[in-house]
Design an enzyme around this catalytic site. Sequence first.
Site, short mmCIF file in Angstrom:
data_model
loop_
_atom_site.label_atom_id
_atom_site.label_comp_id
_atom_site.label_asym_id
_atom_site.label_seq_id
_atom_site.Cartn_x
_atom_site.Cartn_y
_atom_site.Cartn_z
N THR A 127 3.00 -12.22 -10.92
CA THR A 127 2.26 -12.64 -10.12
C THR A 127 2.47 -14.38 -10.02
O THR A 127 2.49 -14.95 -8.86
CB THR A 127 0.68 -12.73 -10.45
N CYS A 128 3.25 -15.04 -11.15
CA CYS A 128 3.50 -16.48 -11.05
C CYS A 128 4.67 -16.46 -10.05
O CYS A 128 5.01 -17.77 -9.85
CB CYS A 128 3.79 -17.05 -12.53
#
Length: 160
Positions: A127-128
């Site tokens: 997700t980062c």
Amino acid sequence: DLYVEWYLTSSIQSQFGAFHRGFNRLCGGPVVGLFRPEELEQLVCGSPTLDFDALESATVYEDGYVADSRTVRAFWRVVHAMTEEQKKRLLFFTTGSDRVPIKGLGNLPFVISKNGTDDHRLPTAHTCFNHLLIPEYSDEVTLRTRLVTAINNAEGFGLQ
């Protein structure tokens, strides 16, 4: 008139006061005055438009996938057939947020990578980095099933 005044102002005064103090603590200062209310809302809430066509156009492919790969084409067919709620879940699964960035999904750096060929594995995401890893599934039905299972069971970091 008194009831309306109480309902819209007095009855929520303590809650609004807490919100106002917190908002000003995080976003306060002279810069806030430069924004129109609609712009401020978009900064806080994100864009309401889920333009997955724009995201598809801007997506980068890695590790053996290209825009014309069978699995990639099937992925986008599945995504475009999703409900708005499922699209928000997919966005949350892949980015950690179900909100659209202020400049829209077309400006989101989004990457799809091949993650093996195992039909039993679920898609995963970093997700980062807005990075989705999808195995090369044998068919579109399997891809849809695994993707929906993954997005419906995503918890992020448990911060809901």
